[in-house]
Enzyme design. Structure first.
Site, PDB file in Angstrom:
ATOM      1  N   ARG A 131       8.334  15.906 -18.454  1.00 41.60           N
ATOM      2  CA  ARG A 131       8.212  15.651 -19.902  1.00 41.60           C
ATOM      3  C   ARG A 131       7.156  14.595 -20.172  1.00 41.60           C
ATOM      4  NH1 ARG A 131      13.373  16.342 -23.701  1.00 41.60           N
ATOM      5  NH2 ARG A 131      12.259  16.692 -25.615  1.00 41.60           N
ATOM      6  N   CYS A 132       5.981  14.881 -19.651  1.00 41.32           N
ATOM      7  CA  CYS A 132       4.941  13.854 -19.631  1.00 41.32           C
ATOM      8  C   CYS A 132       3.606  14.537 -19.445  1.00 41.32           C
ATOM      9  CB  CYS A 132       5.228  12.929 -18.451  1.00 41.32           C
ATOM     10  SG  CYS A 132       3.842  11.956 -17.905  1.00 41.32           S
ATOM     11  N   GLU A 172       6.996  15.293 -25.593  1.00 46.13           N
ATOM     12  CA  GLU A 172       7.155  14.248 -24.582  1.00 46.13           C
ATOM     13  C   GLU A 172       7.230  12.857 -25.135  1.00 46.13           C
ATOM     14  OE1 GLU A 172       3.971  16.615 -22.062  1.00 46.13           O
ATOM     15  OE2 GLU A 172       3.538  14.654 -22.873  1.00 46.13           O
TER      16      GLU A 172
END
Ligand code: CDP
Length: 783
Positions: A367-368, A737
């Site tokens: 999530r980045c 994110e």
């Protein structure tokens, strides 16, 4: 409250999610729901050692076990030239171990049997004779001259994978030499795991009659997976169909190609039968793409009033046994050089050394947007260290250093061009909404009574939407994305996109974009993703790239259709094309609002009554190559109270003000923020994958790698500002994110703020209660 899908002009409305009726009734179709006739099951044999020579493997007993059809070892794969596979980071990774194993739980053999249970039982009968080798788990020790060389396949004399730099070293040094204030902080971002509810898995189904392989896989990037599979296996790409059905969470975990996938394909090719492989939770946590594991040192050079001058960062990136990071090719440390964040640094210099250790491979973008979380955490943490050193309130320090609104597009000292932002406005809203001044007063009163209350701020900048083809590719494949829209005669639409959602709501939000552009309702548009035989080529969903890339493609593709629709409208209205106006719902003749035709009329005419010479039909494809990334930002504030007896931290309030440009669906954005904050909370307070000195993994499943429950999770407060992206077709930036990227620093800053009267300047995550309790004991606060 969600609005109905039948409303026109749906952009910006909280339209109810189209996908929910099937999900909430348990009607989703995930990999393990698919059962094919004659299907076999695979189980992997894994190494108990973190580093050991393989002396021999005896598969004879397993082969005799009930139901067993095939046992594959690394030697078998080597004979097919498949013992190793390329990683997305330009490294190579063993599919099944040959010669030696390099981490605990590494894949050593694959057993295929008629039932799952038979495969699991027979896997116990594969006997591997190991000779243990010295283990290196500490990346700093791995770089010492006498450390054992882990990767014998690479012609190098150390465990260094890469050295990477960004920024101007000399100019940065110069500013540091003359700076009135310099602060320095070591910061660790622990090894964490994306841990989707559904682990990884696939079914490989090779049809011996047609020569076609259908590969069902829980994938965030089906097209990229098909290309990799074709390159690895030698099967022609058009003879591979990748179907990614409903995906039970990805968070970056379902971007890489894993050894189990290749083994299932090999087994199906050999046996001519479908072969299913589904990981256990332990296999998922211990062997598939971990995230973070960055050891960072940051220094800030500043004026006495806290205005920043330069930033210097040195990082050791622990990649485990293979560099299987999912980064764009030109970025071995991802987009980490965004580390100057929201602040007006004159210069910066950033170095990252990638290192091999005896741990599972990875470095995925959990999530980045490729190491942005590490960067945002570091700068937000160290800005607080600076605030304390110069005695300026952390909110005020940030305000003094923000890149100003009028500086956009802003060129950062590490080379990024930020498209837009309004940091002051976002922080001002957050401070007002949380009641910052009152909270500081309350804190002062509590401190006077010896109570521990903290307030933590994080004003992060994200960089999402990889990306523009001039800079971004993965294994040479450019990172643009695509949409294909077909309008049928009755005005109903099927849209197919190159991305693949995993719960983010694309079936709703992309339908909203298309419906908005075409004057339809969301109800009229079906969005399909995840089947390479039908969807146009795209690089998939991760790193909050779907809205910036495929969202742009969807809007521009719909506009392409609108151009043709306008010509047909002119024909139907019997006016010139230049006299046709579109008001978002219908096309009318200029000055004659009563003469209108809708997209439905036009769609029917496209198949029945087109102007002479026009090609019938109404469909289009668009490959969108974005000119830049998008730069969402946010201001997050956490308020915590610490129990002096136990060290337990209670997050009393948490406010997230996000700015992701134009919002397509406010309800979905809010849901994304809630989910990401919960993950950020877990990272800050509960999660780490530690190893002992022998390389034994000490967090192998959810008994000791903690996942927050509803009871643990704080109540989230949200708000937003809107600074549209100037280059995105509808002004939208990614958002998925931001909460994971921005929140860890707010939590940690709040805890450190609470403990500041004791002289605490930093605590590494995860902030377990025992860590706080130890500090309280050391300072005589508790007994
Ligand atoms: O790539 P991924 O879908 O994970 O991330 P994203 O592009 O940030 O989108 C997450 C969800 O939020 C999608 O359904 C988006 O369409 C939606 N979204 C939105 O409604 N408005 C925005 N400005 C950004 C995202």
């Amino acid at each position: 409250m969600a609005v109905r899908q039948t409303e026109l002009r749906p952009l910006g409305k909280s339209v109810g999610r189209k996908e929910d009726p099937r999900f909430i009734r348990g009607k989703g179709r995930y990999i393990d729901d698919i059962v094919l006739p004659g299907m076999l099951y695979m189980c992997l044999v894994r190494s108990p050692y973190a580093h050991a020579r393989i002396k021999s493997i005896d598969t004879s007993e397993a082969m005799q076990a009930p139901g067993v059809k095939l046992v594959i070892t690394g030697e078998d794969l080597a004979a097919m030239n498949l013992a190793w596979m390329p990683t997305m980071a330009n490294d190579q990774q063993m599919v099944l171990a040959t010669g030696k194993v390099l981490y605990q739980y590494q894949e050593v053999a694959a057993v295929i049997a008629e039932t799952r249970e038979q495969a699991v039982d027979a896997a116990q009968l594969v006997y591997v004779d190991y000779e243990p080798l010295p283990v290196v788990v500490d990346p700093f020790k791995a770089l010492e001259p006498d450390a054992p060389i882990l990767r014998e396949d690479r012609e190098q004399k150390s465990n260094l994978i890469f050295h990477w730099e960004a920024g101007d070293k000399e100019a940065t040094e110069e500013l540091f030499r003359n700076a009135p204030v310099v602060v320095k902080q070591d910061v660790r971002f622990p090894r964490v795991h994306p841990s989707p509810l559904e682990p990884c898995g696939c079914i490989a189904d090779y049809n011996t009659a047609t020569g076609k392989l259908t590969w069902y896989v829980t994938s965030q990037a089906p097209h990229a997976h098909r290309t990799v599979l074709s390159l690895v296996s030698g099967l022609p790409e058009h003879q591979i169909r990748v179907i990614s059905p409903d995906v039970g969470g990805g968070f970056g975990n379902k971007v890489p190609v894993y050894p189990g996938y290749v083994c299932a394909v090999v087994a199906s090719l050999k046996l001519g039968k479908p072969v299913k492989w589904i990981e256990t939770r332990t296999e998922n946590t211990t062997s598939t793409g971990f995230a973070r594991d960055y050891h960072m040192t940051a220094e800030i050079a500043a004026e006495e009033d806290g205005r920043v001058l330069a930033l210097r960062v040195k990082t050791i990136a622990d990649h485990g046994a293979f560099d299987a990071a999912a980064d764009p090719s030109k970025f071995p440390a991802g987009l980490f050089s965004i580390v100057t964040g929201s602040y007006n640094f004159k210069e910066a210099f950033v170095e990252v050394d990638g290192v091999y250790t005896n741990k599972a491979p990875g470095g995925v973008a959990y999530r980045c947007s490729f190491r942005v979380t590490e960067a945002a955490y570091l700068i937000e943490r160290v800005m607080d260290v600076l605030a304390r050193r110069v005695g300026v309130d952390p909110a005020e320090l940030r305000k003094r250093n923000f890149i100003r609104k009028e500086q956009f597009p802003y060129k950062s000292p590490t080379g990024w061009t930020y498209d837009s932002g309004d940091y002051e406005k976002t922080l001002a809203l957050a401070l007002e909404k949380i009641g910052y001044e009152e909270l500081r007063k309350e804190q002062a009163e509590k401190r006077a009574r010896g109570e521990l209350m903290g307030i933590g701020i994080s004003t992060f900048t994200e960089v999402v939407g990889a990306g523009p083809s001039h800079t971004f590719d993965i294994m040479g494949i450019k990172m643009f994305d695509s949409a294909q829209i077909r309008v049928h005669p009755t005005g109903k639409v099927i849209a197919r996109l190159g991305v693949r959602h995993q719960g983010q709501g694309h079936e709703t939000t992309f339908a909203q974009i298309i419906a908005q552009e075409l004057g339809l309702s969301t109800d009229d548009v079906i969005v399909e993703e995840g089947d390479t035989d039908t969807a146009p080529y795209g690089l998939g969903t991760y790193a909050s790239r779907s809205t910036p890339t495929a969202g742009g493609a969807a809007a521009l593709c719909a506009r392409r259709i609108r151009e043709k629709a306008k010509k047909i409208a002119a024909h139907l209205l019997e006016v010139g094309e230049e006299d046709v106006v579109f008001d978002g719902v219908a096309f009318s003749a200029k000055g004659l609002a009563s003469r209108t035709v809708t997209m439905k009329d036009i769609a029917f005419a496209a198949y029945t009554n087109v102007p002479e010479g026009m090609e019938p039909g109404l469909e289009a494809t668009y490959y969108y190559d974005p000119p830049n990334l998008t730069f969402p930002h946010g201001a997050y504030i956490a308020v915590v109270d610490i129990d002096k007896g136990t060290g337990a931290v209670k997050v009393r309030r948490f406010l997230a003000v996000d700015d992701c440009g134009t919002v397509i669906n406010p309800m979905i954005v809010e849901g994304q923020v809630h989910g990401g904050l919960t993950e950020g909370f877990a990272i800050a307070f509960m999660q780490d994958i530690p190893f002992d000195e022998d390389g034994n993994c000490l967090a192998t499943n959810w008994m000791d790698y903690l996942v927050p429950t509803a009871l643990d999770t704080p109540k989230w407060e949200t708000d937003r500002t809107v600074t549209p992206s100037p280059h995105h077709p509808i002004g939208a930036k990614g958002v998925g994110e931001s909460p994971n990227v921005g929140s860890p620093a707010a939590f940690v800053n709040a805890v450190v703020d609470a403990l500041a009267p004791l002289g605490v300047e930093h605590i590494d995550m995860p902030i377990f209660p025992w860590k706080v309790w130890k500090i309280l004991r050391e300072h005589g606060v508790t007994e």
